[in-house]
Design an enzyme around this catalytic site. Structure first.
Site, PDB file in Angstrom:
ATOM      1  N   THR A  77       9.622  -0.600 -15.231  1.00 33.46           N
ATOM      2  CA  THR A  77       9.387  -2.041 -15.288  1.00 33.46           C
ATOM      3  C   THR A  77       7.994  -2.284 -15.867  1.00 33.46           C
ATOM      4  OG1 THR A  77      10.852  -2.436 -13.411  1.00 33.46           O
ATOM      5  CG2 THR A  77       9.276  -4.169 -13.938  1.00 33.46           C
ATOM      6  N   ILE A 116      14.445  -5.842  -8.091  1.00 32.56           N
ATOM      7  CA  ILE A 116      14.671  -4.539  -8.707  1.00 32.56           C
ATOM      8  C   ILE A 116      14.538  -3.413  -7.694  1.00 32.56           C
ATOM      9  CG2 ILE A 116      12.267  -4.412  -9.531  1.00 32.56           C
ATOM     10  CD1 ILE A 116      15.463  -2.734 -10.971  1.00 32.56           C
ATOM     11  N   GLY A 118      15.768 -10.525 -14.804  1.00 33.40           N
ATOM     12  CA  GLY A 118      14.979  -9.485 -15.457  1.00 33.40           C
ATOM     13  C   GLY A 118      14.583  -8.412 -14.474  1.00 33.40           C
ATOM     14  N   GLU A 119      13.380  -7.843 -14.651  1.00 30.93           N
ATOM     15  CA  GLU A 119      12.824  -6.788 -13.801  1.00 30.93           C
ATOM     16  C   GLU A 119      13.531  -5.443 -13.976  1.00 30.93           C
ATOM     17  OE1 GLU A 119      11.709  -9.794 -10.049  1.00 30.93           O
ATOM     18  OE2 GLU A 119      12.934  -7.992  -9.698  1.00 30.93           O
ATOM     19  N   GLY A 120      14.749  -5.439 -14.545  1.00 30.44           N
ATOM     20  CA  GLY A 120      15.581  -4.245 -14.594  1.00 30.44           C
ATOM     21  C   GLY A 120      16.765  -4.333 -13.659  1.00 30.44           C
TER      22      GLY A 120
END
Length: 352
Positions: free
Chosen positions: A64, A98, A317-319
């Site tokens: 990240t 995440i 997001g963030e992964g």
């Protein structure tokens, strides 16, 4: 030879024959041919990427990348820039989305400060590879110098090389950076030539007036900086972000090392797009985790020829989407390596 030129020179197409052999083995499992759908695709692609008939998926890592954006000065986000370092601390404490989803699939999260406008000192667990304290406001001039963009790309390549040496089997991309849907939309607008409104969405949830402003800011930045779509580094430097560059480099490094990489959402795919524009063979090594609600994401995925694994209306997001998709990729590999053949199970085959 620089890290970037070396990585680009090592990226080659995956072995189509290996993929065909993997599919032949899948067709001999105790099931109708093709009945496990895209799980079979994941398995055969993992074989072709890694060159192994039994790909390893045990060690999974999501990188990240965190960076700030000068373009937030233009009011393009619902959140202040201070949220970027605050969320980095949250990642390091294990309290973010995440972290939860990575734990769920047995993946590690590695947080990389590639461009946060904050001094973290010796914060435990943080990978500090800061190229600059955020980008500059691309509505007023280039976001980065070309040298900064290349340096950020090489941070990602270096991390991919380290992952290969460690025996990491599956890599995911993630990011944190308030305002980063703005450079992501600018990147796909620059490469595609589409009107900015066609690729720009609400990001953190901005209202209609703020969205109209965001479109105007991107249009102004593109008109001012004139990024050259035939020069991906020029696009990245003029309207991109440091975390986007880091992700692009990570993807290039993974492809150079024959490591499969799971690309998260809109911002991560902006990085993947830059990587694919630098070397089209990169797409062979990518798994697109999901279809984001950001309107420009579909355009990006179509341009790199990637079919998203999931469509869960994600936009964090963030992964997070990447972590979820890792579990399905691993499931596909397990079908290949653990499911019995007709002969092994003593089951009569169908007549196809």
């Amino acid at each position: 030879m620089t890290l970037l030129t070396e990585a680009l020179s090592k990226i080659c197409p995956v072995d189509a024959e290996l993929m065909a052999q993997a599919q032949a083995r899948l067709d001999n499992k105790t099931k109708p041919i093709g009945s496990l759908g895209r799980l079979e695709e994941f398995a055969r692609r993992m074989v072709a990427i890694t060159g192994s008939v039994a790909p390893d998926t045990k060690k999974k890592v999501v990188f990240t990348f965190a960076g700030d954006h000068g373009v937030t000065d233009e009011g393009v986000s619902a959140f202040p820039r201070e949220v970027t370092p605050q969320m980095v601390y949250n990642f390091l404490r294990g309290g973010a989305g995440i972290n939860v989803l990575a734990r769920h699939v047995g993946a590690q999260v590695r947080v990389v400060d590639i461009g946060v406008d904050h001094d973290f000192g010796d914060t435990p667990g943080l990978i500090v590879r800061k190229v600059a304290r955020g980008t500059r406001n691309f509505a007023r001039g280039p976001a980065m110098t070309r040298e900064e963009a290349v340096a950020a790309l090489e941070v990602g390549i270096d991390l991919a090389n380290e992952a290969k040496r460690e025996g990491i089997a599956l890599v995911g991309t993630g990011e944190m950076g308030i305002g980063n849907t703005t450079p992501s939309a600018a990147i796909i607008a620059a490469f595609s030539g589409l009107p900015v409104p066609a690729v720009t969405h609400r990001g953190t949830g901005i209202g209609d007036e703020a969205l109209a402003n965001k479109v105007r800011v991107i249009e102004a930045g593109l008109a001012l900086n004139q990024p050259d779509p035939k020069d991906p580094i020029d696009v990245l430097a003029k309207v991109g972000g440091l975390e986007i560059a880091g992700i692009a480099g990570l993807i290039l490094g993974c492809a150079a090392n024959r490591l499969p990489v799971v690309v998260d959402g809109f911002i991560s795919t902006a990085g993947a797009l830059v990587a694919c524009e630098l070397n089209p063979h990169v797409r062979d090594y990518l798994f697109a985790a999901h279809q984001s609600v950001e309107v420009g994401h579909r355009v990006m995925l179509d341009r790199i020829g990637a079919a998203p694994i999931l469509d869960l209306q994600l936009r964090l997001g963030e992964g997070t989407g990447g972590a979820l998709a890792m579990g399905l990729i691993e499931a596909g590999v397990r079908i290949l390596t653990e499911m019995a053949t007709f002969e092994e199970a003593g089951v009569a085959e169908g007549d196809y």
